[in-house]
Design a protein around this motif. Structure first.
Motif, PDB file in Angstrom:
ATOM      1  N   VAL C 200      -3.146  13.673   1.952  1.00 35.71           N
ATOM      2  CA  VAL C 200      -4.295  14.406   1.367  1.00 35.71           C
ATOM      3  C   VAL C 200      -4.812  13.257   0.702  1.00 35.71           C
ATOM      4  N   ASN C 201      -4.386  12.212  -0.136  1.00 37.73           N
ATOM      5  CA  ASN C 201      -4.545  11.320  -0.945  1.00 37.73           C
ATOM      6  C   ASN C 201      -5.695  10.266   0.078  1.00 37.73           C
ATOM      7  N   LYS C 202      -5.048  10.045   1.308  1.00 39.44           N
ATOM      8  CA  LYS C 202      -5.566   9.129   2.151  1.00 39.44           C
ATOM      9  C   LYS C 202      -6.884   9.735   2.687  1.00 39.44           C
ATOM     10  N   LEU C 203      -7.141  10.907   2.468  1.00 37.69           N
ATOM     11  CA  LEU C 203      -8.422  11.494   3.044  1.00 37.69           C
ATOM     12  C   LEU C 203      -9.459  11.782   1.923  1.00 37.69           C
ATOM     13  N   ARG C 204      -9.024  11.410   0.694  1.00 30.53           N
ATOM     14  CA  ARG C 204      -9.865  11.668  -0.468  1.00 30.53           C
ATOM     15  C   ARG C 204     -11.107  10.711  -0.435  1.00 30.53           C
ATOM     16  N   SER C 205     -11.951  10.920  -0.604  1.00 29.00           N
ATOM     17  CA  SER C 205     -13.269  10.032  -0.997  1.00 29.00           C
ATOM     18  C   SER C 205     -14.374  10.442  -2.141  1.00 29.00           C
ATOM     19  N   ASP C 206     -15.316   9.772  -2.337  1.00 28.43           N
ATOM     20  CA  ASP C 206     -16.259  10.101  -3.526  1.00 28.43           C
ATOM     21  C   ASP C 206     -16.945  11.328  -3.000  1.00 28.43           C
ATOM     22  N   ARG C 218       4.605  20.105  -9.696  1.00 29.65           N
ATOM     23  CA  ARG C 218       5.066  19.087  -8.821  1.00 29.65           C
ATOM     24  C   ARG C 218       4.139  18.536  -8.003  1.00 29.65           C
ATOM     25  N   LEU C 219       3.416  19.357  -7.341  1.00 32.30           N
ATOM     26  CA  LEU C 219       2.451  18.727  -6.293  1.00 32.30           C
ATOM     27  C   LEU C 219       1.241  18.003  -7.007  1.00 32.30           C
ATOM     28  N   LEU C 220       1.110  18.228  -8.350  1.00 32.77           N
ATOM     29  CA  LEU C 220       0.293  17.472  -9.077  1.00 32.77           C
ATOM     30  C   LEU C 220       0.532  16.466  -9.656  1.00 32.77           C
ATOM     31  N   ASP C 221       2.022  16.003  -9.360  1.00 31.86           N
ATOM     32  CA  ASP C 221       2.336  14.686  -9.741  1.00 31.86           C
ATOM     33  C   ASP C 221       1.812  13.597  -8.538  1.00 31.86           C
ATOM     34  N   TYR C 222       1.717  14.365  -7.374  1.00 38.05           N
ATOM     35  CA  TYR C 222       1.057  13.337  -6.229  1.00 38.05           C
ATOM     36  C   TYR C 222      -0.195  13.625  -6.021  1.00 38.05           C
ATOM     37  N   ILE C 223      -0.935  14.847  -6.215  1.00 40.59           N
ATOM     38  CA  ILE C 223      -2.514  14.688  -6.221  1.00 40.59           C
ATOM     39  C   ILE C 223      -3.025  15.110  -7.568  1.00 40.59           C
ATOM     40  N   LYS C 224      -3.560  14.019  -8.257  1.00 50.42           N
ATOM     41  CA  LYS C 224      -4.004  14.248  -9.454  1.00 50.42           C
ATOM     42  C   LYS C 224      -5.253  15.041  -9.727  1.00 50.42           C
ATOM     43  N   PRO C 225      -5.375  16.008 -10.368  1.00 46.56           N
ATOM     44  CA  PRO C 225      -6.430  16.935 -10.483  1.00 46.56           C
ATOM     45  C   PRO C 225      -7.251  16.324 -11.662  1.00 46.56           C
ATOM     46  N   ASP C 226      -8.718  16.812 -11.651  1.00 39.65           N
ATOM     47  CA  ASP C 226      -9.449  16.297 -12.531  1.00 39.65           C
ATOM     48  C   ASP C 226      -9.654  17.587 -13.660  1.00 39.65           C
TER      49      ASP C 226
END
Lengths: 449, 501, 260
Positions: C200-206, C218-226
């Motif tokens: 997921v993080n690799k696919l993130r962009s602006d 748990r998941l939010l440790d890996y995918i940081k939410p705004d």
């Protein structure tokens, strides 16, 4: 009056002409057939085994019979221009009930192998005919007896001991006639011990407007260790009726892989009777039906486990659209003499339109306890959840539906032993589901895959 | 009269207490110690009309029962139709020819007038039902079950009537219903099973003698189990009872049916009809433990059980549950069915059919979906042993306008001998594209591993079979009312006695 | 088409206004309001049965649900008027909580059909077989998806972890503007979680945005939410920064239930 009577009368009035157009060995079988037809009748909806299909009615209209054997020309190229484009076969053609070998067939058939006219084989190899013809199908059956009474020719495929055919044999049945026509077709397939062959049979009609009726009796004997792949494709017109009866006897360790595809038809009734009479014989019977318009597709199976340690499996899939009606009546009989039997059956059906109908009757008759048997039948719709999943990935609903219907047929198609035929079937099924006419002769180009 | 009284068995009342389960040995002992415990006959003065069937006989039956003219007409019409019909041959049964002229169509325990109170009932009769464990005496009120007992052709006593009457519930013999509630009977009789429905239904409609009638008024939940106990006693007679149950809007009733017959060398005919009408949101549970005399180990004697049972879920959201444990009869031909006419109506069929020795059973159900969104479930467990033949036959039909219907069928066969037969004949007809019907069937033999495991723990093979079979049938047994469950469990074991060699 | 709510100045990717939805007559969403801008990651948390999965399925257009009120604007389009496939083409991707198995449909055929349908939607030619296979290979690497899985039927016989990886793989192929990950962490062990989150993080962009629906921190440790939203009883009852997820982890959901 039974619809049989008109054929009995026809025979009585014309038996000399009929005999003239046939072979003495075949003619000698007619009196017994005539006797069997006395007081007999064809299966009708009041019969337990034929509740939804009246064979009686199929035979009731006044069809012509080409007793005088007038030659009817047919444009073979136009009829199946792109049939099995990637499959190289040795081909024979039956127009109505006339057998014509193609030149490749005549030149390239291996030594000892016969793929020829029944009439001719009856004269040249009477021993084969005497040993097998009408010895596998029950002579008391009205459909078989009628066929024996009326047949003038037919096809014999004979593979001697331990001969394995590299190329599939292909039999193309074509109907062509200026008037409504009934043809009594016969097919005898004999694989002696250790022989191996693949046979593709396809049914076509030359002219969609004409009415045709086929009485088709197929007898198959598989010797010890013999292996037969038999693939029957029905691609006929809506005005064609077909009453096909197939009888198989399998000896020790023989293998049968029979696939039947009802791609396009009018009214079709198929009876498959397999007698497993040698231990360790295996039988795989699969079928798929795509019903459209007012088609009526009936498959009636009886796999009889008569000895120990045989294995049978039946897989039938129907997708019924339009106002079509599907019938599956599948039987497994395990006799007391057949312990250690393994027999499975699965019939799954999709009703794709509100007016389509499906009748399923999976039967188990089991007379000993050392068996593994099961059957399952479902009638329902395409999986809505899967449909949504596919749409959520951007696949349009109509396309997703076609993909799901193809997938529904996938495991049946996968049982077909010839790769190019599998590809072809996938293509035909896709075309049929996409709403295009899927009969071979209309598709102009081979598939793009 | 034959007297094959087995003293020991007579003194032993069927024990329906639950603590039996703690002592499986007791059950086994009880089971192995008795063959067919209901095989006694009772020495009751019986009024039997001569054998034979004709319009005169039907008039005689009707006259004996002092019936109104319309009912006699109903009978005669059915009889005339019956004369034109043939016995069905499609079932997987080998039925010897039946001489319908050799049967007496009416046998009644003699009485002066109908029993007004318990004191008027023949003491022999009370004793008979006591032997069967049927609480006829009002003191049996403790058991919380209302019973209608039918001996041979007539209903002899219905209990708890007054209490039920307070709620407006009618529970009485069929004859009384004809006399006391003719309008209700006339309104519903033959509406679910027409007199011409089939060969045996026509016969029953012509000669039926007695049976039970139940009416549950609007909004009433019947507070106790209603039960009819059928007993064939007299020799040379047939039994042709008729049950009619009407559940009005929002009502509920649970109904039990039990049957036994004496051991006789001859075959006796039982051809019954059950009709059930269920209105809006009403629910009927119909449970049967069928234990007619099955014939001896050589296949001699036994009851021919040819029964037509059918319910009509007429109202929306109505529900009918069939539960049957079939262990008796020489030949069973029986398909308790439901016509799901109401929208969102529901029906279930849970069946255990056990056959042993030379018994033959062809049994199953029909679920006819006519109403939108109607649902049905079929669970059938067939167990065959000895030389017996056991067939499941079932129809699931979904009509064109019955959209959104759902059926699930699970149909399993267990084989306990190498010479018995287990057969499955489902018929599935779906006529619209929004319904889903699923059918699954398996056939297997009893697992040798399981038996060995039991053996190793000290359980005899016969006991192990009883245990395993009860486990196999549990899903169905659990559907039975408590009073019947223990009895049914024991019955399974008795039926299978000596089946594993 | 007219876009009445096209608020370009605010540059919203997704604008959910007072969304109500029900299933079989039972109301599940009772007025959802949610705004997502390009590049943002939103987490939606909440106890079981609060309507989290319903929200994702309604946004994706599952016909099982009926929208009974409200509107949804998706980069200037009326999302609720689009078919599920057009929502997909327009860049909405749902990673299903329970991806359905589709026996007989191979992953390759499935993805090819999906990709080509999207290209057709935008007036492009179908991708050549060679290019397509190259793309598949390249995208598979992102979630370390075994080649063998790709040749099998869609999700059939996949383990729980394989199914979730397959979802992210499809996301990689379809390159959505908004990805909704519905309980993508459920049933995953820590290694699988790391791989999925890494994908997921690799696919993130602006330009693209993500909505992470999850029950646990748990998941939010890996995918940081705004932003973190708490969904309860069909409504978003609280919105905050990443610290809200931590607070939830500590105090549990009962705290929310009591407050509402």
């Amino acid at each position: 009056m039974s619809s049989l009577q008109q054929y009995i009368d026809l025979y009585r009035d014309n038996h000399e002409a009929l005999d003239r157009g046939s072979a003495p060995l075949l003619n000698a079988m007619r009196p017994a057939a005539l006797k069997a037809l006395e007081g007999a009748r064809l299966p009708d909806t009041c019969d337990e085994r034929s509740q939804y299909t009246s064979v009686e009615q199929m035979f009731a209209p006044d069809y012509g019979v080409n007793i005088a054997r007038v030659n009817i020309p047919v444009d073979i190229a136009a009829t199946f221009a792109c049939n099995l484009p990637n499959l190289s076969t040795l081909m024979g053609i039956v127009v109505n009930d006339f057998f014509t070998p193609t030149s490749t067939l005549v030149n390239r058939l291996p030594q000892g192998v016969i793929f020829d006219s029944l009439r001719k084989v009856a004269t040249e190899h009477p021993d084969i005919i005497e040993k097998y013809l009408n010895k596998i199908a029950p002579q008391t059956d009205s459909g078989v007896a009628l066929n024996t009474l009326m047949m003038q020719d037919g096809v014999v495929i004979y593979v001697p001991q331990h001969v394995e055919l590299a190329k599939p044999l292909q039999l193309v049945n074509i109907f062509s006639s200026p008037t409504p026509l009934m043809a009594a077709r016969r097919l005898l397939i004999i694989l002696e011990d250790g022989a191996k062959a693949d046979v593709v049979v396809c049914d076509h009609t030359q002219d969609d407007a004409q009415q045709y009726l086929a009485s088709q009796v197929t007898e198959i004997s598989l010797g010890r260790d013999a292996s037969l792949g038999l693939y029957t494709l029905e691609e006929a017109s809506l005005r064609t009726s077909r009453y096909a009866q197939t009888y198989v006897k399998q000896h020790d360790n023989s293998r049968l892989n029979h696939h039947y595809a009802a791609l396009a038809t009018g009214v079709t009734r198929n009876e498959f009777t397999v007698d497993l009479i040698g231990e360790h014989a295996e039988s795989l019977l699969t079928g798929m039906a795509i019903g459209m318009d007012r088609e009526h597709i009936d498959c009636n199976t009886a796999i009889n486990h008569r000895v120990a340690r045989c294995h049978s499996n039946q897989v039938f899939r129907y997708v019924m659209g339009g106002t079509s009606e599907g019938v599956f009546d599948g039987g497994i009989v395990v006799t007391p003499e057949a312990p250690y039997t393994v027999a499975y059956q699965s019939n799954r059906n999709v009703l794709a339109t509100a007016e389509a109908r499906m009748h399923s009757k999976p039967r188990l008759e089991i007379y000993n306890d050392e068996v593994k048997c099961s059957h399952g039948a479902t009638i329902g719709q395409l999986n809505e959840e899967a449909l949504f999943y596919m749409r959520s990935r951007g696949i349009p609903a109509a396309e997703a539906r076609v993909m799901l219907m193809q997938a529904f047929m996938a495991d049946v198609i996968d049982t077909v032993g010839l790769e190019s035929l599998r590809d072809r079937l996938r293509h035909l099924v896709e075309m049929r589901f996409s709403g295009q006419a899927a009969t071979c002769r209309r598709c102009s180009e081979p598939t793009d895959n | 009269m034959d007297k094959e009284l087995d003293k020991e068995n007579l003194d032993e009342k069927p024990d329906t207490s639950q603590n039996k389960a703690e002592h499986p040995d007791d059950i086994i002992h009880e089971v192995t110690g008795s063959e067919y415990k209901y095989g006694f006959t009772s020495d009751i003065d019986t009024d039997i009309i001569p054998v034979g069937l004709s319009e005169d006989v039907i008039r005689l039956i009707s006259a004996k029962k002092e019936e109104p003219e319309w009912l006699l007409e109903f009978r005669l019409k059915a009889y005339r139709k019956w004369l034109t019909m043939k016995m069905p041959t499609w079932a997987h049964l080998d039925i010897p020819p039946i001489d319908y002229q050799a049967i007496s169509y009416f046998a009644a325990p003699k009485k002066k007038d109908g029993p007004k109170s318990m004191d008027d009932v023949d003491p022999e009769l009370i004793k008979t039902f006591d032997k069967l464990g049927i609480p006829l005496e009002e003191r049996a009120a403790l058991t919380g079950m209302a019973v209608d007992a039918v001996m041979d052709s007539v209903s002899v006593k219905t209990t708890h009537r007054e209490k039920l009457a307070e709620l407006g519930i009618i529970f009485c013999s069929f004859s009384e219903a004809v006399r006391d509630y003719p309008d209700l009977v006339k309104k519903y009789l033959g509406t679910v099973v027409p007199p011409t429905d089939n060969y045996f239904a026509a016969l029953n409609s012509a000669v039926f003698s007695d049976g039970s009638f139940v009416y549950i008024p609007k909004g009433v939940r019947c507070p106790m189990e209603l039960s009819t106990y059928f007993r064939i006693n007299a020799a040379g007679t047939g039994q042709f009872e008729r049950t009619l149950i009407v559940a009005d809007d929002d009502s509920y009733v649970s109904y039990l049916e039990g049957c036994t017959a004496p051991m006789r060398d001859e075959n006796q005919l039982h051809a019954a009809i059950v009709e059930i009408i269920i209105e809006h949101r009403a629910e009927v549970k119909y449970s049967t433990v069928q234990n007619w005399w099955a014939g001896d180990k050589e296949g001699k004697g036994g009851i021919y059980n040819f029964v037509t049972k059918r319910g009509l879920c007429r109202g929306d959201h109505s529900k009918l549950s069939w539960t049957q444990v079939e262990t008796g009869s020489a030949i069973t031909w029986k398909y308790p069915s439901t016509i799901l006419k109401g929208e969102s109506s529901v029906s279930e069929f849970y069946s255990v059919a056990v056959t042993n020795n030379y018994q033959q059973a062809d049994t199953g159900t029909k679920m006819i979906h006519l109403g939108k969104n109607s649902r049905s479930t079929i669970v059938s467990k067939g167990i065959s042993a000895g030389h017996s033949q056991n067939s499941y036959r079932g129809l699931v039909k979904v009509a064109p306008k019955a959209t959104g219907c759902r059926n699930y069928t699970q149909c399993d066969s267990l084989l306990l001998s190498s010479i018995c037969g287990a057969h499955t004949f489902p018929y599935i007809d779906v006529l619209n594209d929004s319904s889903v019907v699923e059918h699954e069937a398996t056939t297997s033999k009893i697992s040798e591993d399981q038996i060995f495991y039991c053996n190793q723990r000290g359980i005899s093979t016969e006991d192990a079979v009883a245990l395993i079979v009860n486990g196999y049938a549990k899903e169905v047994m659990n559907k039975l009312p408590m009073e019947f469950a223990v009895e049914a469990q024991k019955l399974l074991a008795v039926t299978l006695e000596g089946s594993v060699g | 088409m007219e876009y009445t709510d096209n608020d370009m100045s605010d540059n919203l990717l997704l604008d959910v206004k007072d969304l109500h939805a029900s299933i079989e007559g039972k109301e599940i969403l009772k007025g959802i309001n949610l705004q997502v801008r390009p590049g943002e990651v939103h987490a939606i948390m909440g106890p079981n049965g609060s309507g989290k999965s319903t929200l994702s399925e309604v946004l994706a257009g599952d016909p099982a649900f009926t929208v009974t009120g409200g509107e949804v604007d998706f980069h200037g389009m009326d999302l609720l008027s689009l078919s599920p496939e057009d929502r997909s083409h327009e860049g909405l991707f749902l990673s299903f909580q329970y991806p359905v198995e589709i026996p007989g449909v191979s992953m390759v055929n499935f993805m090819r059909a999906a990709l080509n349908a999207k290209r057709k939607y935008f007036g492009e030619d179908p991708m050549s077989a060679g290019d397509f296979l190259k793309l598949m290979r390249q995208k598979r690497a992102i979630v370390e998806l075994d080649n063998k899985l790709a040749s099998r039927s869609v999700n059939e016989g996949f383990s729980g972890g394989e199914k979730k990886r397959n979802e992210i793989f499809q996301m990689a192929v379809l390159e959505p503007r908004l990805s909704i990950l519905d309980e993508t962490d459920s049933g995953l062990d820590i290694d699988a979680l790391r791989i999925v989150a890494g994908g997921v993080n690799k696919l993130r962009s602006d330009d693209n945005s993500t909505i992470v629906i999850t029950h646990y921190q748990r998941l939010l440790d890996y995918i940081k939410p705004d932003f973190v939203h708490i969904l309860y009883n069909g409504r978003i009852v609280m919105t905050g920064g990443p610290e809200l997820a931590l607070e939830l982890e500590e105090r549990g959901y009962d705290w929310i239930k009591e407050a509402n």
